[in-house]
Enzyme design. Structure first.
Site, PDB file in Angstrom:
ATOM      1  N   TYR A  89      44.501  48.509  14.129  1.00  0.00           N
ATOM      2  CA  TYR A  89      45.038  48.721  12.786  1.00  0.00           C
ATOM      3  C   TYR A  89      44.137  47.994  11.800  1.00  0.00           C
ATOM      4  O   TYR A  89      43.719  46.853  12.038  1.00  0.00           O
ATOM      5  CB  TYR A  89      46.460  48.176  12.675  1.00  0.00           C
ATOM      6  CG  TYR A  89      47.044  48.253  11.271  1.00  0.00           C
ATOM      7  CD1 TYR A  89      47.766  49.369  10.871  1.00  0.00           C
ATOM      8  CD2 TYR A  89      46.851  47.222  10.356  1.00  0.00           C
ATOM      9  CE1 TYR A  89      48.295  49.454   9.592  1.00  0.00           C
ATOM     10  CE2 TYR A  89      47.372  47.302   9.066  1.00  0.00           C
ATOM     11  CZ  TYR A  89      48.090  48.415   8.695  1.00  0.00           C
ATOM     12  OH  TYR A  89      48.601  48.508   7.426  1.00  0.00           O
TER      13      TYR A  89
ATOM     14  N   GLU B 287      44.638  52.318   4.309  1.00  0.00           N
ATOM     15  CA  GLU B 287      45.107  51.987   5.654  1.00  0.00           C
ATOM     16  C   GLU B 287      44.532  52.962   6.671  1.00  0.00           C
ATOM     17  O   GLU B 287      44.583  54.172   6.461  1.00  0.00           O
ATOM     18  CB  GLU B 287      46.632  52.038   5.677  1.00  0.00           C
ATOM     19  CG  GLU B 287      47.259  51.740   7.025  1.00  0.00           C
ATOM     20  CD  GLU B 287      48.764  51.903   6.993  1.00  0.00           C
ATOM     21  OE1 GLU B 287      49.470  50.888   6.945  1.00  0.00           O
ATOM     22  OE2 GLU B 287      49.244  53.067   6.994  1.00  0.00           O
TER      23      GLU B 287
END
Length: 386
Positions: free
Chosen positions: A109, A197
């Protein structure tokens, strides 16, 4: 402002961040043409909506054949997809992204966003990619690594290397990851983002880093200097009420509660919602009519509130300064003339021309409850609903 995944990946690609080969389609015919161009052994078909949680809702399908991928695209197009982020109404799928499937060795991530408590940008990384990062942060906070970014100096090379190492990227992948972080930060700054993101950021079986999914949101207040970004706005994906409000100079955000709020001033609007929550209620919207609203604009604002099927009561909270209370009253009266109001309405008018405003509302014959203070109004509308 939000954009779709395929648009976000196009931006990533512009800044040198690798993404899978893929094509967007708005019909089965376009999907068939895209699949022919893609010519992949494995295809990922992804619904394009402005919400996360698509995988769990059936919005992401992995197909081993071209026929299966085409069928998946046909089933997704036109479907109303309900995820934890869409609410029960869901969102209609009008486009799908068809991408080449990948052999994944590991998932991570990575994001850049704003830490509002510290008034700093922050880059966040984790070796628990492909999962809901909020759940990871709650259950395994030790898996989350952050690098605060000085607004003057930006992301430093040593910070990128340290974050890559903490995430579990080693050797060649660490060097590539650190470079990718610099590119991601550059995109964030130059495009006036509020969040960029990548989840997951994958290492393929070839040892290459690849952004398998991407989410980008932009600062609405900076869009005036981002004309190319504005062109990416998908009007049809937005809440119709929010779109109408924006076109008429109103600040409106739909929420999940049942108490409609009409307030002048963003700070007072937030205080109103806070007090409604404090007394056990649930606001249905944020609505700031501003300090220069006309009676017509107020009437439109009131009708927007009433159009929300979840609204069971309305709290009008006006502190008159530049905005005069009689103007608000005229707007409410006009909205009442156009709509059949059969729900409780609590009104607080204080400040400039408050007596004139109260008199106007009394003459409408509407079943309105007048209050003097903010706390009294919040308590009253909740008690009426109970």
């Amino acid at each position: 402002m939000n954009i779709h995944e395929f648009q976000a990946k196009a931006l990533l690609k512009q800044f040198g961040i690798p993404v899978p080969e893929g094509y967007v389609a708005g019909s089965v015919a376009e999907a068939a043409a895209a699949l022919q161009r893609l010519d992949a052994k494995k295809t990922v078909v992804k619904a394009q909506i402005h919400a996360g949680g698509r995988g769990r809702a059936g919005g992401i399908v992995i197909s081993d054949t071209r026929e299966a991928a085409e069928q998946a695209a046909g089933e997704l197009l036109g479907k109303t997809l309900v995820t934890p982020q869409t609410g029960p109404a869901g969102q209609d799928v009008r486009r799908v992204l068809l991408e080449q499937g990948q052999q994944i060795a590991a998932e991570f991530y990575l994001a850049v966003t704003i830490d509002r408590e510290k008034a700093r940008l922050v880059m966040i990384g984790s070796h628990s990619g492909g999962m809901d990062i909020e759940e990871v942060a709650l259950s395994h906070p030790e898996h989350i690594f952050k690098e605060e970014i000085d607004p003057v100096f930006g992301l430093q090379p040593f910070q990128a290397r340290r974050l890559a190492w903490n995430m579990g990227l080693t050797k060649a992948a660490a060097a590539s990851g650190a470079k990718l972080m610099q590119q991601l930060f550059q995109l964030f700054i130059e495009s006036d983002c509020t969040i960029v993101e990548i989840n997951p950021l994958a290492i393929t079986d070839r040892g290459e880093l690849l952004a398998l999914d991407a989410k980008i949101s932009f600062d609405d207040n900076a869009l005036y200097r981002q004309p190319e970004i504005v062109l990416l706005k998908d009007i049809e994906a937005e809440d119709p009420k929010e779109r109408v409000a924006a076109e008429n100079g109103l600040s409106y955000i739909a929420l999940d509660g049942n108490i409609g709020c009409m307030v002048n001033g963003a700070g007072l609007a937030m205080a109103t919602m806070d007090l409604i929550k404090h007394y056990g209620g649930d606001p249905a919207n944020f609505l700031d009519v501003g300090g220069d609203a006309t009676a017509e604009k107020v009437s439109l604002a009131f009708r927007l509130i009433l159009e929300d099927a979840n609204v069971e009561g309305v709290f009008v909270n006006i502190f008159g300064g530049i905005m005069k209370c009689d103007v608000i009253a005229h707007g409410i009266a006009e909205a009442a003339r156009l709509a059949d109001i059969n729900i409780p309405v609590v009104v607080r008018l204080e400040g400039t021309n408050q007596q004139e405003g109260r008199k106007l509302l009394a003459e409408t014959g509407l079943n309105l409850v007048s209050v003097s203070t903010l706390s009294e109004g919040a308590e009253k509308i909740i008690s009426l609903l109970k």
